[in-house]
Write a protein that holds these residues in place. Structure first.
Motif, PDB file in Angstrom:
ATOM      1  N   ALA A   1       3.641  -9.968 -13.912  1.00  0.00           N
ATOM      2  CA  ALA A   1       4.524  -8.807 -14.005  1.00  0.00           C
ATOM      3  C   ALA A   1       3.815  -7.619 -14.646  1.00  0.00           C
ATOM      4  N   VAL A   2       3.039  -7.883 -15.692  1.00  0.00           N
ATOM      5  CA  VAL A   2       2.327  -6.809 -16.382  1.00  0.00           C
ATOM      6  C   VAL A   2       1.271  -6.189 -15.466  1.00  0.00           C
ATOM      7  N   MET A   3       0.492  -7.049 -14.801  1.00  0.00           N
ATOM      8  CA  MET A   3      -0.527  -6.551 -13.879  1.00  0.00           C
ATOM      9  C   MET A   3       0.113  -5.740 -12.756  1.00  0.00           C
ATOM     10  N   SER A   4       1.216  -6.225 -12.211  1.00  0.00           N
ATOM     11  CA  SER A   4       1.887  -5.528 -11.124  1.00  0.00           C
ATOM     12  C   SER A   4       2.437  -4.187 -11.591  1.00  0.00           C
ATOM     13  N   GLU A   5       2.974  -4.165 -12.797  1.00  0.00           N
ATOM     14  CA  GLU A   5       3.467  -2.908 -13.369  1.00  0.00           C
ATOM     15  C   GLU A   5       2.318  -1.917 -13.527  1.00  0.00           C
ATOM     16  N   MET A   6       1.179  -2.394 -13.983  1.00  0.00           N
ATOM     17  CA  MET A   6       0.014  -1.535 -14.201  1.00  0.00           C
ATOM     18  C   MET A   6      -0.531  -1.004 -12.877  1.00  0.00           C
ATOM     19  N   LEU A   7      -0.601  -1.870 -11.865  1.00  0.00           N
ATOM     20  CA  LEU A   7      -1.181  -1.478 -10.584  1.00  0.00           C
ATOM     21  C   LEU A   7      -0.199  -0.739  -9.685  1.00  0.00           C
ATOM     22  N   GLY A   8       1.098  -1.038  -9.853  1.00  0.00           N
ATOM     23  CA  GLY A   8       2.097  -0.461  -8.966  1.00  0.00           C
ATOM     24  C   GLY A   8       2.450  -1.368  -7.810  1.00  0.00           C
ATOM     25  N   VAL A   9       2.387  -2.699  -8.035  1.00  0.00           N
ATOM     26  CA  VAL A   9       2.762  -3.683  -7.011  1.00  0.00           C
ATOM     27  C   VAL A   9       4.267  -3.920  -7.094  1.00  0.00           C
TER      28      VAL A   9
ATOM     29  N   ALA B   1       2.265   8.755  -1.330  1.00  0.00           N
ATOM     30  CA  ALA B   1       3.305   8.994  -2.342  1.00  0.00           C
ATOM     31  C   ALA B   1       2.795   8.493  -3.696  1.00  0.00           C
ATOM     32  N   PRO B   2       1.938   9.249  -4.375  1.00  0.00           N
ATOM     33  CA  PRO B   2       1.373   8.799  -5.656  1.00  0.00           C
ATOM     34  C   PRO B   2       2.431   8.628  -6.739  1.00  0.00           C
ATOM     35  N   ALA B   3       2.159   7.685  -7.640  1.00  0.00           N
ATOM     36  CA  ALA B   3       3.057   7.430  -8.774  1.00  0.00           C
ATOM     37  C   ALA B   3       2.196   7.372 -10.048  1.00  0.00           C
ATOM     38  N   GLY B   4       2.765   6.855 -11.128  1.00  0.00           N
ATOM     39  CA  GLY B   4       2.046   6.830 -12.401  1.00  0.00           C
ATOM     40  C   GLY B   4       1.300   5.540 -12.666  1.00  0.00           C
ATOM     41  N   ASP B   5       0.842   4.857 -11.622  1.00  0.00           N
ATOM     42  CA  ASP B   5       0.176   3.574 -11.784  1.00  0.00           C
ATOM     43  C   ASP B   5      -1.329   3.707 -11.563  1.00  0.00           C
ATOM     44  N   LEU B   6      -2.055   2.597 -11.820  1.00  0.00           N
ATOM     45  CA  LEU B   6      -3.511   2.616 -11.746  1.00  0.00           C
ATOM     46  C   LEU B   6      -4.020   2.875 -10.341  1.00  0.00           C
ATOM     47  N   ILE B   7      -3.421   2.241  -9.329  1.00  0.00           N
ATOM     48  CA  ILE B   7      -3.921   2.437  -7.971  1.00  0.00           C
ATOM     49  C   ILE B   7      -3.771   3.892  -7.544  1.00  0.00           C
ATOM     50  N   SER B   8      -2.673   4.520  -7.927  1.00  0.00           N
ATOM     51  CA  SER B   8      -2.507   5.951  -7.628  1.00  0.00           C
ATOM     52  C   SER B   8      -3.607   6.764  -8.295  1.00  0.00           C
ATOM     53  N   ALA B   9      -3.941   6.417  -9.552  1.00  0.00           N
ATOM     54  CA  ALA B   9      -4.992   7.140 -10.270  1.00  0.00           C
ATOM     55  C   ALA B   9      -6.348   6.946  -9.607  1.00  0.00           C
TER      56      ALA B   9
END
Length: 405
Positions: A151-159, A211-219
């Motif tokens: 859950a933490v990894m997914s939250e960080m990545l945007g999964v 559609a970028p968001a505030g997650d790592l993959i967007s960055a």
């Protein structure tokens, strides 16, 4: 235990450890005996560094490198998905190229980003702990150790949460890459995971670009648009490597923590009454039963170290578990005790330019998880038989049936 410590193919006072023997483990009396004899041992897979000072020094020694291509060849992999991911991986680069890749990945692990994730980690850990408290017995990995870091990894990545089930199978199997020498279905599982992850991440990057968001993959996608030197293949490789590091190692470290506390119930009760010991308990769990019990290197040149002639391409393994119990560095190192401050840095996260960027996030997850469990539940005890992953590679139970007192 089938560990052997004898003259074997060695000479003089150099012990021999058969790390390929069924049931071998690095936290055994036999390994401690070998450590007392010498700072290193010989084995069927190369040199084993057993003591802390030498392990710490060699992990920082520029005469050694990761040589991902050589590691793959040594294990019979000369092409295909595993080779194409592992050889260009960030840890297999040095110098300016490594610094550039590391600068990209460091976006995931800034103090600000970790502080922002901490409330999410805390809430999820408490929610999962409450579910365990309502059950008489649990399979700890499936019920807690896997879903929390996932859950933490997914939250960080945007999964998205609806993709967690399929995602966790891939992230679990890709962690077997350091165990491919064992044969069986390991290579097929890792290959399948890499293909699935690669296709999924390509689609996710396309969505984040639109559609970028505030997650790592967007960055990372935004960084690629600003830097023409970053290829899509390189970005995909970085994300898969981050997934591999953020999920599998933490999942096994949580399970290893339960095994450690199951053998030391008084320490669990102490943590439950004194959650202020959480950070120290995390360090002690990682010292005692690390999820990365070994770190490998290859000699990049011929050189001499403490009178030992090491030839180019020699495979050398720093035995983290043994080194982190070394009585020369850790007072009462053979004793698990969360009340004892340990000043020496942990080795399982590496050293020097390749020191793991994710250490702060991993510690934050455990520092929230352990008190969330210990303040709600009595000491864990193992409720049935279970098996371990191989001691070379990411290490921990495959399953872990527990009941809490």
């Amino acid at each position: 235990m089938s560990t052997t410590v004898d003259s074997g193919p060695s000479s003089g006072d150099v012990p021999f450890l058969d790390v390929t023997a069924p049931g071998f483990g690095f936290g055994t009396p036999e390994v401690a005996e070998a450590q007392a004899k010498n700072w290193y041992a010989e084995s069927p897979v190369g040199l084993l560094v057993l003591r802390y000072a030498e392990g710490h020094a060699l992990l920082r020694d520029q005469r050694l490198d990761h040589n991902g291509k050589r590691f793959m060849e040594m294990n019979g992999v000369t092409g295909g998905p595993i080779h194409d991911w592992f050889v260009p991986m960030i840890m297999n680069h040095d110098g300016a190229h490594h610094r550039r890749l590391r600068g990209l990945v460091s976006k995931a692990f800034t103090p600000k980003m970790i502080a922002g994730l901490r409330p999410f980690v805390q809430a999820r850990a408490k929610e999962l702990a409450e579910e365990l408290a309502a059950a008489a017995e649990c399979e700890f990995i499936g019920d807690f150790a896997n879903p929390l870091p996932l859950a933490v990894m997914s939250e960080m990545l945007g999964v998205p949460s609806e993709d967690h089930d399929v995602f966790h199978t891939w992230t679990t199997d890709v962690g077997l890459v350091f165990s491919i020498a064992l044969g069986g279905d390991v290579v097929a599982r890792v290959e399948s995971a890499l293909v699935g992850l690669g296709e999924y991440i390509d689609a996710l990057m396309a969505r984040k670009k639109a559609a970028p968001a505030g997650d790592l993959i967007s960055a990372l996608v935004a960084a690629q648009q600003d830097d023409p030197l970053i290829s899509t293949e390189e970005l995909r490789n970085l994300i898969i490597t981050t997934v591999f590091a953020a999920h599998d190692t933490t999942r096994h470290q949580l399970a290893n923590a339960m095994v450690a506390f199951a053998g030391h119930p008084d320490q669990w009760r102490l943590l439950g009454s004194r959650p202020d010991l959480a950070d120290q308990a995390v360090d002690e769990v990682m010292r005692w039963l690390p999820s990365s019990p070994t770190i490998y290197r290859f000699a990049a040149q011929d050189f001499e170290y403490q009178g030992l002639q090491i030839t180019k391409d020699t495979f050398l393994t720093v035995c983290v578990t043994a080194a982190q119990r070394d009585p020369r560095v850790f007072r009462d190192g053979a004793k698990f005790d969360i009340t004892v401050p340990r000043e020496a840095p942990l080795l399982q996260f590496g050293a020097g330019p390749h020191h793991c960027l994710g250490i702060a996030l991993a510690k934050a997850e455990l520092a929230e998880a352990l008190p969330a469990l210990a303040t709600r539940l009595g000491p864990p005890s193992v409720a049935g038989p279970f098996t371990w992953r191989p001691p070379i590679g990411i290490y921990g139970p495959n399953t872990l049936p527990l009941r809490f007192g």
